[in-house]
Design a protein around this motif. Structure first.
Motif, PDB file in Angstrom:
ATOM      1  N   TYR A  64      -5.478  -7.738  -4.050  1.00  0.00           N
ATOM      2  CA  TYR A  64      -5.135  -6.479  -3.379  1.00  0.00           C
ATOM      3  C   TYR A  64      -4.261  -5.604  -4.280  1.00  0.00           C
ATOM      4  O   TYR A  64      -4.512  -4.406  -4.445  1.00  0.00           O
ATOM      5  N   HIS A 122       0.831  -1.204   0.000  1.00  0.00           N
ATOM      6  CA  HIS A 122       0.000   0.000   0.000  1.00  0.00           C
ATOM      7  C   HIS A 122       0.865   1.253   0.000  1.00  0.00           C
ATOM      8  O   HIS A 122       0.630   2.185  -0.772  1.00  0.00           O
ATOM      9  N   ALA A 134      -4.995  -1.939  -5.755  1.00  0.00           N
ATOM     10  CA  ALA A 134      -4.070  -0.858  -5.392  1.00  0.00           C
ATOM     11  C   ALA A 134      -3.448  -0.244  -6.646  1.00  0.00           C
ATOM     12  O   ALA A 134      -3.285   0.976  -6.742  1.00  0.00           O
TER      13      ALA A 134
END
Lengths: 264, 491
Positions: free
Chosen positions: B231, B119, B235
């Motif tokens: 994910y 992230h 992202a």
């Protein structure tokens, strides 16, 4: 990177790949082993055929299964039969067993046994660890054997050298190349390492339990325990180092200590 | 420098100490010291998870065997031996449970740490290729894998050698279908090599693929990879959207700044124009006022009256021209094209008419007209204004002895090209794109000669209203050439 160039279907390699020649050798060696054990031959001839069929068979199949030429498999069988024959003529003839590791060493130096995990660069660090592990396992064997079965260290040097030459040239080499070099790698390519190690180690232990020389129950139990431990140890060493050499050294040391034991 | 873990040493030392204690206690399998084997097992389990527990447990079994087996050999399976074996089994089970829990906890925390790192990495303001390279490096460092590659559906890729996914390859297929594929072995290396390919899933479906090569990919690893792919896909998509928004905002800022600058320039030019126009209007008005007053209040001979009337007439024409330019410009700024009354015109006559008008320039004005050039379809007044403007400028900005050429020649089958060339100081290259803009006056022009900055803008509008084009070429110190085309009459 493989996945950027190839489709998924091209990764599937059948377990029996490379078995076209190995199948014939396996059948021939199995037949030889049955004949040798069946008592249809004179004892000395049966011993020669037995060594050639069992150890030579394991070695030959290991070489063929990984794509080696038939001639090399034939040489392996011939050298082992010759060594057993010379041993029958005179105990010193057992030195001829050392021709097998010498010949395999030559192949490894020429880079022809890389697919079996033998070749440059030599992993000297893991070889040292393998030697230490072999010593530890051998000490455990000595401690247990002396405390339970009444064995002690002390044996005739000539007998020891003959037996050790046999172990080094036939027993250790054939077992390591077949069970770790070939079988473990083939299973590992399909299963997780843990499962593959369990399968290859069980096969190795079974081979020693079925050995006609392990005549008594205590020898069979001992063989099952220690050969399993040795197989697991060598499998882990093989994965860690990517080479068979540390396992070969560990097994050689273990069998050397085993041959030092004599009934007290 | 390689950091050597102290854990195996600690576990081995604990094993050795406990074994030595049991050995000193007559090697009795029922010795209470056997319970201390819990220490190396738990330490191994807490430090290295299930692997540590298994290694420590194996050590316990190997070391305890020489103690238990002789007793079994001598006395059979007595109650004491059975109790010792039960203790051993319980310790191993305990170690297994602690180790499994520790492994699971560690895996969970590693997974969270990895997601956080991903992230943070993707929140950076970098190009997508740079992000992919950094992401690949992060995955290699955190996942303990042999190799990794990231492939996006638009062709962007991060791999060890820079190679891209070939059509039909595993990576391309997973990126297309979104279905994860796990292979036990690629068959490419001497040692087995697991291959995992999972889709990077964005909001609208797969946006790429994450490919890893590893020694092992257990079920938990595979599940983690699928989660990671989803994910990373989201992202990455967010990062791309954010980057796109940033780019759009930057472009908008640039456009606003450019427009503001342009408005400021126009405002400045208008201010300058007001000043110039005031001066340009005042000059003929002053002349008209002065000479009108003279004619009204004094008696002059007839010849002098004619001379003064001529001056009044010229100044009136100048005033009319300026007012015409202003009206034209006003019309142009409203978006209205000039009204044309087109007719067939002979270029030679038009040029000669203009030359006649500027006959006071004498031999400086050189007229060249190609023979049999044909007529142009144009408004006579507009062409007259165009040429007068250009010739007037050329004479105004050239030295008194420099010639001015007015040329007309063919420009393809459908146009006639008119050129006005002077030997003046020329215009700087940076100013050339602006010379046709209203109110613009090239640097140095304002001081060299009077002018409103409207003439060339009006000329350009008139030429374009005819369907022609106009361009300027100039070299500082050598002179300027302005040429324009007008359409020929249909044959």
């Amino acid at each position: 990177m493989w996945a950027l160039r190839h489709a998924a279907a091209t990764a599937a390699v059948p377990f029996s790949a490379g078995w076209s020649e190995a199948r014939v050798v396996t059948a021939a060696c199995a037949a030889g082993g049955i004949l040798a054990a069946g008592g249809v031959m004179p004892p000395e001839a049966a011993a020669v055929v037995g060594v050639a069929a069992v150890h030579g068979g394991l070695l030959a199949v290991a070489l063929l299964w990984n794509g080696g030429p038939v001639a090399e498999a034939g040489v392996a069988i011939a050298l082992l039969a010759l060594a057993r024959g010379l041993t029958a003529l005179h105990p010193a003839g057992a030195v001829a067993y050392l021709a097998v590791p010498a010949w395999l060493g030559h192949l490894a130096l020429a880079g022809r046994l890389l697919h079996l995990g033998l070749g440059r660069p030599w992993p000297w660090g893991p070889v040292g660890i393998g030697a230490l592990a072999g010593v530890a396992l051998a000490l455990h064997l000595v401690a247990c054997a002396s405390r339970t079965l009444g064995y002690a260290i002390g044996v005739d040097p000539d007998v020891f050298l003959t037996a050790f030459a046999y172990d080094l040239g036939a027993n250790v080499v054939s077992a390591e190349l077949f069970f770790r070099g070939a079988l473990l790698h083939h299973l590992w390519r399909r299963w997780s390492f843990g499962l593959a190690l369990a399968g290859a180690s069980a096969a190795a232990a079974l081979r020693y339990c079925l050995d006609p020389f392990a005549a008594t129950t205590e020898l069979r139990v001992g063989a099952a325990v220690y050969m399993t431990m040795l197989a697991i140890l060598n499998g882990v060493l093989c994965r860690w180092s990517g080479s068979l050499l540390p396992g070969l050294v560990a097994a050689a040391i273990f069998f050397a200590c085993y041959r030092l034991l004599a009934r007290g | 420098m390689t950091r050597v873990s102290a854990l195996p040493v600690v576990v081995a030392a604990l094993l050795a100490v406990v074994t030595a204690g049991i050995a000193l206690d007559d090697a009795d399998p029922a010795s209470p010291l056997r319970h201390l084997f819990v220490l190396p097992i738990v330490v191994g389990a807490l430090a290295s998870g299930l692997r540590g527990a298994v290694l420590a447990g194996t050590g316990v079994v190997v070391l305890f065997a020489p103690v238990v087996l002789p007793d079994v050999e001598r006395h059979g399976l007595t109650a004491e031996v059975a109790e010792a074996l039960v203790t051993l089994v319980l310790l191993l089970v305990l170690g297994g449970i602690v180790g499994a829990l520790r492994t699971q906890t560690r895996r969970q925390s590693e997974r969270l740490a990895l997601l956080l790192a991903v992230h943070q990495l993707l929140a950076r303001d970098d190009a997508i290729e740079v992000l992919l390279r950094r992401l690949r490096a992060l995955l290699l460092a955190r996942l303990g894998i042999r190799d990794a590659a990231l492939v996006l559906e638009d062709g962007a890729c991060a791999s060890a050698t820079g190679e891209r996914a070939q059509p039909g390859s595993l990576a391309a297929e997973v990126a297309r279908t979104g279905r994860p594929v796990f292979l036990a072995d690629s068959g490419e290396r001497a040692l087995p090599c697991r291959v995992g390919a999972v889709a990077l899933i964005g909001a609208g479906g797969p946006v790429g693929a994450l490919i890893v090569e590893a020694d092992e990919l257990c079920a938990a690893d595979r599940a983690d990879l699928v989660t990671l792919g989803a994910y990373v896909g989201l992202a990455l998509e967010n990062a791309r959207l954010a980057a796109r928004q940033r780019r759009a905002a930057e472009e908008l800022d640039a456009r606003v700044a450019e427009a503001t600058h342009h408005l400021q320039e126009i405002d400045r030019a208008k201010s300058t124009f007001v000043a110039i126009a005031s001066h340009e209007l005042r000059t003929p008005l002053t002349a008209l006022l002065g000479f009108g007053e003279l004619l009204a209040t004094r008696q002059f001979p007839v010849g002098e009256v004619h001379r003064l009337a001529g001056i009044v007439h010229r100044e009136t024409q100048r005033l009319v021209r300026l007012v015409d330019d202003l009206l034209d410009l006003s019309r142009l700024e409203r978006g209205a094209a000039p009204t044309l009354r087109r007719t067939a015109l002979c270029p030679a006559r038009v040029i000669e008419g203009v030359a006649e008008l500027f006959r006071h320039a004498g031999p400086r004005l050189v007229v060249e007209c190609a023979p049999a050039i044909g007529d142009v379809d144009a408004d006579p007044d507009a062409v007259d204004r165009i040429l007068k403007n250009l010739v007037s400028n050329a004479l105004k900005y050239s030295p008194a002895t420099a010639p001015v050429h007015v040329i007309a020649h063919h420009d393809g089958p459908r146009h006639v090209r008119f050129s006005v060339e002077d030997g003046g100081p020329g215009i700087e290259a940076a100013a050339l794109p602006h010379v046709f803009e209203p109110y613009y006056r090239a640097p140095g022009a304002a001081g060299a000669a009077p002018g409103s900055g409207l003439g060339l803008a009006v000329v350009k509008a008139l030429v374009e209203a005819h369907g022609g084009d106009i361009d300027v070429a100039s070299e500082v110190g050598r002179g300027t050439r302005i040429s324009f085309t007008l359409p020929r009459t249909a044959a």
